[in-house]
Design a protein around this motif. Structure first.
Motif, short mmCIF file in Angstrom:
data_model
loop_
_atom_site.label_atom_id
_atom_site.label_comp_id
_atom_site.label_asym_id
_atom_site.label_seq_id
_atom_site.Cartn_x
_atom_site.Cartn_y
_atom_site.Cartn_z
N UNK A 107 0.84 -1.21 0.00
CA UNK A 107 0.00 0.00 0.00
C UNK A 107 0.87 1.25 0.00
N UNK A 108 1.91 1.25 0.80
CA UNK A 108 2.80 2.42 0.91
C UNK A 108 3.53 2.67 -0.40
N UNK B 294 1.60 -6.26 -5.41
CA UNK B 294 0.22 -6.67 -5.09
C UNK B 294 0.03 -8.16 -5.32
N UNK B 295 0.68 -8.72 -6.35
CA UNK B 295 0.63 -10.17 -6.57
C UNK B 295 1.30 -10.92 -5.43
N UNK B 296 2.40 -10.38 -4.92
CA UNK B 296 3.08 -11.04 -3.80
C UNK B 296 2.16 -11.07 -2.59
N UNK B 297 1.54 -9.94 -2.27
CA UNK B 297 0.64 -9.90 -1.11
C UNK B 297 -0.53 -10.86 -1.29
N UNK B 298 -1.16 -10.87 -2.46
CA UNK B 298 -2.29 -11.76 -2.71
C UNK B 298 -1.89 -13.22 -2.73
N UNK B 299 -0.75 -13.51 -3.35
CA UNK B 299 -0.29 -14.89 -3.44
C UNK B 299 0.06 -15.43 -2.06
N UNK C 77 -13.54 -9.23 -6.70
CA UNK C 77 -12.22 -8.97 -7.26
C UNK C 77 -12.35 -7.90 -8.35
N UNK C 78 -13.31 -8.05 -9.23
CA UNK C 78 -13.54 -7.07 -10.29
C UNK C 78 -13.97 -5.72 -9.76
N UNK C 79 -14.82 -5.73 -8.74
CA UNK C 79 -15.25 -4.46 -8.14
C UNK C 79 -14.07 -3.71 -7.55
N UNK C 80 -13.19 -4.43 -6.86
CA UNK C 80 -12.00 -3.79 -6.29
C UNK C 80 -11.08 -3.28 -7.39
N UNK C 81 -10.91 -4.05 -8.45
CA UNK C 81 -10.05 -3.65 -9.56
C UNK C 81 -10.55 -2.36 -10.20
N UNK D 52 -4.33 3.25 -5.68
CA UNK D 52 -3.61 2.32 -4.81
C UNK D 52 -4.52 1.25 -4.24
N UNK D 53 -5.69 1.65 -3.77
CA UNK D 53 -6.61 0.69 -3.15
C UNK D 53 -7.03 -0.36 -4.17
N UNK D 54 -7.37 0.05 -5.37
CA UNK D 54 -7.77 -0.90 -6.41
C UNK D 54 -6.65 -1.83 -6.80
N UNK D 55 -5.43 -1.29 -6.94
CA UNK D 55 -4.27 -2.10 -7.32
C UNK D 55 -4.04 -3.20 -6.29
N UNK D 56 -4.08 -2.84 -5.01
CA UNK D 56 -3.79 -3.81 -3.95
C UNK D 56 -4.98 -4.70 -3.62
N UNK D 57 -6.16 -4.12 -3.52
CA UNK D 57 -7.31 -4.85 -3.00
C UNK D 57 -7.79 -5.97 -3.90
#
Length: 167
Positions: A55-56, A78-83, A127-131, A136-141
């Motif tokens: 996020x930062x 963001x992939x690292x955090x989600x994975x 997932x689509x709604x967040x995207x 930043x929020x959309x990228x990470x969430x």
């Protein structure tokens, strides 16, 4: 430290094609190493840390981009955090079963990888709604939700296999 080093995870995000898949593959390799070194507790702590760092760093990286570049493909933190969130499901199961931390059987990490990539690419429902939120929020969430869905999928598949198929 250069923000691009963080957001691209030491430039893994610049690999082509499919930078998100490269980022996820690198995340699995690092996640297995972290699990080996400290089991579920260390992987959980690392997941929280990389999410906060994501996020930062993404906020700082996105501030330097054009407004039309809402989710740059080279950003893979963001992939690292989600994975890693997806890997927490099998990691917890193995930790609770008392397996040696270096023993992370392949169905767990392969399932987490495949399901995470499926949800991250397909972008169903939340997932689509967040995207679509962008920034930043959309990228990470979107990746965090994809990771959560993948973790639930791995948990359900393991329960089905061990509870029904192996019964």
């Amino acid at each position: 430290m250069n923000i691009r080093i963080l957001t691209t995870v030491f430039y893994v995000g610049t690999l082509r094609p499919a930078s998100g898949t490269w980022g996820s593959a690198a995340a699995v390799a690092l996640g297995l190493l972290i699990h080996g070194l400290g089991g579920f507790p260390l992987l959980a702590l690392a997941t929280v840390a990389v999410t906060a760092l994501g996020f930062w760093s993404v906020a700082r990286d996105m501030a330097t981009r054009e407004a039309s570049d809402t989710d740059p493909s080279e950003i893979v933190i963001d992939e690292v955090a989600g994975q890693w969130l997806a890997l927490l499901a099998p990691s917890l199961g193995f930790w609770m079963a008392g397996l040696d931390s270096w023993n992370f059987p392949w169905p767990g990490w392969v399932g987490a990888f495949v399901l995470f990539r499926l949800f991250d690419i397909w972008k169903p429902w939340l997932v689509g709604r967040a995207d679509r939120m962008g920034g930043t929020v959309g990228v990470m969430l979107d990746d965090l939700i994809a990771g959560l869905f993948a973790g639930i999928g791995v948990f359900l598949a393991a329960g089905l296999y061990h509870g029904v198929i192996m019964a």
